[in-house]
Motif scaffolding. Sequence first.
Motif, short mmCIF file in Angstrom:
data_model
loop_
_atom_site.label_atom_id
_atom_site.label_comp_id
_atom_site.label_asym_id
_atom_site.label_seq_id
_atom_site.Cartn_x
_atom_site.Cartn_y
_atom_site.Cartn_z
N GLN A 74 -8.20 7.81 10.96
CA GLN A 74 -6.99 7.74 10.14
C GLN A 74 -7.19 6.87 8.92
O GLN A 74 -6.67 7.16 7.85
N ASP A 75 -7.94 5.77 9.08
CA ASP A 75 -8.16 4.84 7.98
C ASP A 75 -9.51 4.17 8.13
O ASP A 75 -9.65 3.18 8.85
N THR A 103 -11.01 2.39 6.15
CA THR A 103 -11.12 1.11 5.45
C THR A 103 -10.60 -0.06 6.29
O THR A 103 -10.58 -1.19 5.80
N LEU A 104 -10.19 0.22 7.52
CA LEU A 104 -9.68 -0.86 8.37
C LEU A 104 -10.75 -1.94 8.55
O LEU A 104 -11.87 -1.64 8.96
N TYR A 155 -19.13 6.44 7.14
CA TYR A 155 -17.78 6.23 6.64
C TYR A 155 -17.70 6.86 5.25
O TYR A 155 -18.64 6.75 4.47
N ALA A 169 -14.66 8.38 2.05
CA ALA A 169 -13.29 8.66 1.61
C ALA A 169 -13.15 10.18 1.50
O ALA A 169 -14.09 10.87 1.14
#
Length: 161
Positions: free
Chosen positions: A23-24, A26-27, A59, A61
């Motif tokens: 979901q994210d 960048t956590l 990881y 984007a």
Amino acid sequence: MSTNRLHHQLDDTDRTILRLLQQDGTLSNPKLAGHLSLSVTPCWRRLKRLEDEGYIRDYQANLDRRKLGYDVLAFVSLGFGAHGDEAPNRFEAAIHEHPEVLSCHKITGNADYLLQVVAESLDAYSAFVENVLRKMDGIHSIHSSLALREIKSSSRLPVPE
């Protein structure tokens, strides 16, 4: 080790980590630990283990292709004339050099490979077909399907409960 067996090694916390990071991505580790009610060090160890075991490959984007100027999305089926020669192997090695090819899968059915390709325009897509695909040895058929509208596009995998 089979995929099924690896799946059984994941506990609820591991699966929650995978869901949260999809979901994210960048956590930060402290924020991830907070979501899990863990301290930072045990959270980092779990995350590191999931990376080391290959559950987390990388990881990235997720970008909007249209905002970047890629208005054409094509699904391309390729067929090879002879499967015993080296042409398919050369194709597989060469396709990595083309960033407009988002994915390439060896498939069953009427075609040998299915590609997902982006291009700025129909002219740019046509140039890719003519200057790249048609110049590769062994390809005897190319069938393109252009996306008219994108209904759903995701790289997020369902994480089993």
